[in-house]
Design a protein around this motif. Structure first.
Motif, PDB file in Angstrom:
ATOM      1  N   GLY A  19      35.340  46.108  42.918  1.00 44.24           N
ATOM      2  CA  GLY A  19      35.991  45.605  41.716  1.00 44.24           C
ATOM      3  C   GLY A  19      34.975  45.594  40.390  1.00 44.24           C
ATOM      4  N   ASP A  20      35.194  45.552  39.359  1.00 44.31           N
ATOM      5  CA  ASP A  20      34.253  45.615  38.398  1.00 44.31           C
ATOM      6  C   ASP A  20      34.048  44.248  38.053  1.00 44.31           C
ATOM      7  OD1 ASP A  20      33.133  45.742  35.892  1.00 44.31           O
ATOM      8  OD2 ASP A  20      34.840  46.496  34.566  1.00 44.31           O
ATOM      9  N   GLN A  21      32.581  44.117  38.297  1.00 39.35           N
ATOM     10  CA  GLN A  21      31.973  42.772  38.367  1.00 39.35           C
ATOM     11  C   GLN A  21      31.591  42.420  37.055  1.00 39.35           C
ATOM     12  OE1 GLN A  21      29.411  42.553  41.837  1.00 39.35           O
ATOM     13  NE2 GLN A  21      28.210  40.799  40.693  1.00 39.35           N
ATOM     14  N   ARG A  22      32.149  42.976  36.186  1.00 38.97           N
ATOM     15  CA  ARG A  22      31.811  42.416  34.847  1.00 38.97           C
ATOM     16  C   ARG A  22      33.163  41.504  34.459  1.00 38.97           C
ATOM     17  NH1 ARG A  22      31.233  48.068  31.931  1.00 38.97           N
ATOM     18  NH2 ARG A  22      32.869  48.348  33.632  1.00 38.97           N
ATOM     19  N   THR A  23      34.012  41.499  35.317  1.00 36.59           N
ATOM     20  CA  THR A  23      35.296  40.519  35.111  1.00 36.59           C
ATOM     21  C   THR A  23      35.033  39.532  36.411  1.00 36.59           C
ATOM     22  OG1 THR A  23      36.704  41.856  36.551  1.00 36.59           O
ATOM     23  CG2 THR A  23      36.607  42.413  34.157  1.00 36.59           C
ATOM     24  N   ILE A  24      35.700  38.323  36.275  1.00 34.88           N
ATOM     25  CA  ILE A  24      35.543  37.374  37.005  1.00 34.88           C
ATOM     26  C   ILE A  24      36.327  37.746  38.297  1.00 34.88           C
ATOM     27  CG2 ILE A  24      36.238  34.930  37.806  1.00 34.88           C
ATOM     28  CD1 ILE A  24      33.960  34.960  35.776  1.00 34.88           C
ATOM     29  N   ASP A  25      37.554  38.497  38.269  1.00 41.24           N
ATOM     30  CA  ASP A  25      38.342  38.911  39.280  1.00 41.24           C
ATOM     31  C   ASP A  25      37.590  39.959  39.866  1.00 41.24           C
ATOM     32  OD1 ASP A  25      40.514  37.254  38.638  1.00 41.24           O
ATOM     33  OD2 ASP A  25      41.517  38.986  37.493  1.00 41.24           O
ATOM     34  N   GLY A  26      36.862  40.818  39.431  1.00 43.37           N
ATOM     35  CA  GLY A  26      35.994  41.647  40.049  1.00 43.37           C
ATOM     36  C   GLY A  26      34.968  40.986  41.043  1.00 43.37           C
ATOM     37  N   LEU A  27      34.410  39.933  40.499  1.00 43.85           N
ATOM     38  CA  LEU A  27      33.217  39.296  41.118  1.00 43.85           C
ATOM     39  C   LEU A  27      33.922  38.887  42.497  1.00 43.85           C
ATOM     40  CD1 LEU A  27      30.388  37.641  41.171  1.00 43.85           C
ATOM     41  CD2 LEU A  27      32.184  35.857  41.003  1.00 43.85           C
ATOM     42  N   PHE A  28      35.033  38.298  42.457  1.00 46.71           N
ATOM     43  CA  PHE A  28      35.853  37.772  43.520  1.00 46.71           C
ATOM     44  C   PHE A  28      36.401  38.745  44.476  1.00 46.71           C
ATOM     45  CE2 PHE A  28      36.085  33.747  41.306  1.00 46.71           C
ATOM     46  CZ  PHE A  28      35.539  32.930  42.308  1.00 46.71           C
ATOM     47  N   GLU A  29      36.844  40.177  43.947  1.00 45.62           N
ATOM     48  CA  GLU A  29      37.104  41.310  44.785  1.00 45.62           C
ATOM     49  C   GLU A  29      35.996  41.643  45.663  1.00 45.62           C
ATOM     50  OE1 GLU A  29      38.919  44.316  42.373  1.00 45.62           O
ATOM     51  OE2 GLU A  29      40.102  42.642  41.330  1.00 45.62           O
ATOM     52  N   ASN A  30      34.485  41.783  44.977  1.00 41.05           N
ATOM     53  CA  ASN A  30      33.611  42.275  45.560  1.00 41.05           C
ATOM     54  C   ASN A  30      33.193  41.119  46.753  1.00 41.05           C
ATOM     55  OD1 ASN A  30      33.746  44.498  44.158  1.00 41.05           O
ATOM     56  ND2 ASN A  30      31.972  43.807  42.893  1.00 41.05           N
ATOM     57  N   PHE A  31      33.331  39.910  46.482  1.00 44.07           N
ATOM     58  CA  PHE A  31      33.006  38.992  47.375  1.00 44.07           C
ATOM     59  C   PHE A  31      33.760  39.354  48.690  1.00 44.07           C
ATOM     60  CE2 PHE A  31      30.817  34.840  48.031  1.00 44.07           C
ATOM     61  CZ  PHE A  31      31.623  34.466  49.205  1.00 44.07           C
ATOM     62  N   ARG A  32      35.099  39.217  48.385  1.00 41.81           N
ATOM     63  CA  ARG A  32      35.979  39.567  49.607  1.00 41.81           C
ATOM     64  C   ARG A  32      35.664  40.858  50.317  1.00 41.81           C
ATOM     65  NH1 ARG A  32      40.198  42.338  51.212  1.00 41.81           N
ATOM     66  NH2 ARG A  32      41.686  41.453  52.537  1.00 41.81           N
ATOM     67  N   TYR A  33      35.360  41.989  49.688  1.00 41.29           N
ATOM     68  CA  TYR A  33      35.015  43.061  50.204  1.00 41.29           C
ATOM     69  C   TYR A  33      33.607  43.028  50.922  1.00 41.29           C
ATOM     70  CZ  TYR A  33      32.896  47.787  50.458  1.00 41.29           C
ATOM     71  OH  TYR A  33      32.685  48.894  50.993  1.00 41.29           O
ATOM     72  N   ALA A  34      32.888  42.554  50.463  1.00 42.68           N
ATOM     73  CA  ALA A  34      31.433  41.926  51.234  1.00 42.68           C
ATOM     74  C   ALA A  34      31.708  41.433  52.581  1.00 42.68           C
ATOM     75  CB  ALA A  34      30.549  41.267  50.602  1.00 42.68           C
TER      76      ALA A  34
END
Length: 166
Positions: free
Chosen positions: A35-50
């Motif tokens: 996700g694009d971590q410049r957005t809050i949604d992207g941060l949570f997408e990347n957290f899930r991915y990790a």
């Protein structure tokens, strides 16, 4: 004739690709996975991915240098915390010990802040599979403070307060 043969052979060898040596990843294709971590949604997408892919590099990129994980020690009746380093070690051990992890972020219940600091409260479901007979289902809530220095930077987690009653 030998010169032409050498040129032809050089051209043929230089145009071959080794099927056992894959190409380096294309940066544009990597962006579609995370996700694009410049957005809050992207941060949570990347957290899930990790968590799902047990990727400590992606997980580490979510945490700010001053990161604190805060949790309630119910036996002592006090809040305790650990640093980014301790969290990375603990998370790495979880990733290594588990066969699989499935994380679902639920609706955001609170989101307060501005373009550089946000406090977000959100529920989650986490399934940890250690073996076929050892599966843990957790339903919890986090209160995260995420920060960035300006709008062109990515959001990072500076504080994660676990508000779950496991």
């Amino acid at each position: 004739m030998k010169v032409w043969l050498i040129i032809l052979l050089t051209f043929v060898v230089s145009s071959c690709t080794n099927p056992f040596a894959p190409k380096l990843a294309d940066k544009s294709s990597q962006n579609s996975i995370l996700g694009d971590q410049r957005t809050i949604d992207g941060l949570f997408e990347n957290f899930r991915y990790a968590y799902v892919f047990k990727d400590t590099l992606v997980y580490g990129n979510l945490l700010n240098d001053d990161f604190r994980f805060i949790f309630r020690n119910y036996d002592k009746g006090i809040d305790e915390s650990w640093s980014r380093t301790e969290d990375m070690i603990t998370t790495s051990r979880l990733f290594l010990a588990s066969k699989s992890l499935e994380l679902t972020w639920n609706d955001v219940t609170t989101s307060i802040g501005d373009t550089s600091v946000m406090d977000i409260s959100r529920a989650f479901n986490l399934t940890i599979v250690f073996s076929a007979t050892d599966v843990i289902n957790l339903f919890g809530r986090v209160n995260m403070r995420v920060v960035r220095s300006n709008t062109s930077e990515v959001w990072k987690i500076s504080q994660w307060r676990d508000e779950s009653n496991f």
